[in-house]
Design an enzyme around this catalytic site. Structure first.
Site, short mmCIF file in Angstrom:
data_model
loop_
_atom_site.label_atom_id
_atom_site.label_comp_id
_atom_site.label_asym_id
_atom_site.label_seq_id
_atom_site.Cartn_x
_atom_site.Cartn_y
_atom_site.Cartn_z
N LYS A 94 -1.64 -2.84 7.92
CA LYS A 94 -2.63 -2.17 9.02
C LYS A 94 -2.56 -3.02 10.41
O LYS A 94 -2.34 -4.21 10.39
CB LYS A 94 -3.94 -2.54 8.26
CG LYS A 94 -4.49 -1.89 6.92
CD LYS A 94 -5.89 -2.09 6.73
CE LYS A 94 -6.04 -1.12 5.45
NZ LYS A 94 -7.66 -1.23 4.69
N ARG A 150 -1.09 -1.93 -7.17
CA ARG A 150 -1.40 -2.94 -6.28
C ARG A 150 -2.41 -3.93 -6.80
O ARG A 150 -2.15 -5.10 -6.92
CB ARG A 150 -2.06 -2.27 -4.88
CG ARG A 150 -2.36 -3.24 -3.96
CD ARG A 150 -2.68 -2.62 -2.81
NE ARG A 150 -3.33 -3.37 -1.70
CZ ARG A 150 -2.69 -4.29 -0.56
NH1 ARG A 150 -1.45 -4.21 -0.64
NH2 ARG A 150 -3.52 -4.77 0.08
N ARG A 198 0.74 -1.31 -0.18
CA ARG A 198 0.05 -0.06 -0.23
C ARG A 198 0.86 1.22 0.22
O ARG A 198 2.07 1.08 0.34
CB ARG A 198 -0.80 0.02 1.16
CG ARG A 198 -1.83 -1.25 1.41
CD ARG A 198 -2.73 -1.02 2.72
NE ARG A 198 -3.46 -2.36 2.72
CZ ARG A 198 -3.26 -3.51 3.56
NH1 ARG A 198 -1.89 -3.51 3.84
NH2 ARG A 198 -4.18 -4.47 3.46
N TYR A 249 -10.02 -10.22 -7.05
CA TYR A 249 -8.70 -10.38 -8.02
C TYR A 249 -8.91 -11.73 -8.96
O TYR A 249 -7.99 -11.76 -9.79
CB TYR A 249 -7.31 -10.38 -7.38
CG TYR A 249 -7.12 -9.11 -6.72
CD1 TYR A 249 -6.92 -7.93 -7.32
CD2 TYR A 249 -7.21 -9.03 -5.12
CE1 TYR A 249 -6.94 -6.53 -6.94
CE2 TYR A 249 -6.93 -7.59 -4.76
CZ TYR A 249 -6.72 -6.34 -5.60
OH TYR A 249 -6.46 -5.21 -4.76
#
Length: 297
Positions: free
Chosen positions: A168, A244, A144, A276
């Site tokens: 995160k 990404r 990210r 994805y």
């Protein structure tokens, strides 16, 4: 408001959320509190009625369903915290739901388009070498933007081909670095970064620096991609997150395991990665040509 600030402190110091995530929650809750003020309501007096009126106002403003869903999620989590702290006895919006979101596929670049993007970067200047190394690293790892901007030199092991990333919730994971990225980062560290450091008043161990010698920010990365958009495409707005998406798509299209891609992306749930599993037009056509008995004469 103290109640909102207490909640944001909880996210920062106990949940250890990223700064950008906390800023997003703060913005959403500020809008909610402003709405309640217009209704002459205190946050602790809220019922389903106020929430419905708020959602109605959002849709009348023609806000995207994803935005409204984010608002509702932020408000719901805020009241859950108030209940846990004993400020309120019940969560007034536990069962509230926004309209069903329309599933959209992530925008990505095809492999040939990535090559065009790499070719568009001018590597003759220190900033150009930095931009090329930045692009290589984002594509090689799929990290990210916030994770990239937080990188320190000590987190990069070029000899071992590994990158230590804090995602995160400050969760640590290790990412492999491809040879292309390793070579360009090494060149950047040896030739470009020292020239950028000279302009800084305060030394920093950040991997990527801006033209003043300070740590490259999220906004700075987006400005770089804005300039790349102007240089390469009139139809596609390039964003760091698109790289990404391309990283994950290309891995899956070339046979990578879904759970491995989940680990690489730092997703807590497999459902976040499953988006994805869409395939490119080329792969669909190749599968059809290979499998259908009357695909070719």
């Amino acid at each position: 408001m103290k109640a909102v600030q207490d909640y944001l402190n909880h996210l920062k110091y106990e949940k250890r959320y990223a700064d950008l995530t906390i800023m997003s929650y703060e913005k959403d809750l500020t809008n909610w509190m402003a709405f309640l003020k217009g209704q002459n309501k205190c946050f602790s007096e809220v019922t389903h009625k106020e929430v419905r009126l708020f959602l109605k106002a959002c849709y009348e403003k023609k806000l995207a369903r994803t935005t409204v869903g984010r608002y509702l999620s932020a408000i719901k989590m805020f009241y859950r915290f108030q209940v846990s702290e004993g400020v309120m006895s019940t969560n007034p919006i536990t069962w509230m739901k926004s309209r069903k979101e329309v599933m959209t596929l992530p925008k990505f670049l095809y492999e040939q388009e990535m090559m065009v993007l790499f070719d568009a970067v001018d590597q003759t200047t220190p900033l150009g070498m930095r931009n090329y190394a930045l692009l290589e690293l984002l594509y090689a790892t799929g990290i990210r933007v916030s994770e990239c901007c937080d990188l320190k030199i000590a987190q990069v092991d070029l000899d071992g081909g590994l990158l230590r990333v804090y995602g995160k919730g400050k969760k640590e994971r290790y990412m492999p670095i491809g040879e292309f990225a390793a070579v360009t980062i090494k060149r950047y560290l040896e030739e470009a970064r020292p020239k950028l450091v000279r302009t800084a008043h305060i030394p920093t161990d950040a991997l990527f620096l801006n033209y003043r010698g300070g740590s490259l920010t999220d906004r700075g990365v987006r400005d770089i991609f804005k300039r790349l958009t102007m240089a390469t495409s009139e139809h596609i707005k390039l964003t760091p997150h698109m790289i990404r998406h391309s990283f994950a798509t290309h891995l899956l299209n070339n046979g990578a395991d879904l759970r491995a891609v989940q680990e690489l992306l730092g997703h807590a749930n497999l459902s976040s990665t499953q988006i994805y599993t869409h395939v490119s037009k080329e792969r669909l056509k190749a599968a059809y040509d290979q499998a259908h008995p009357r695909a070719r004469n």
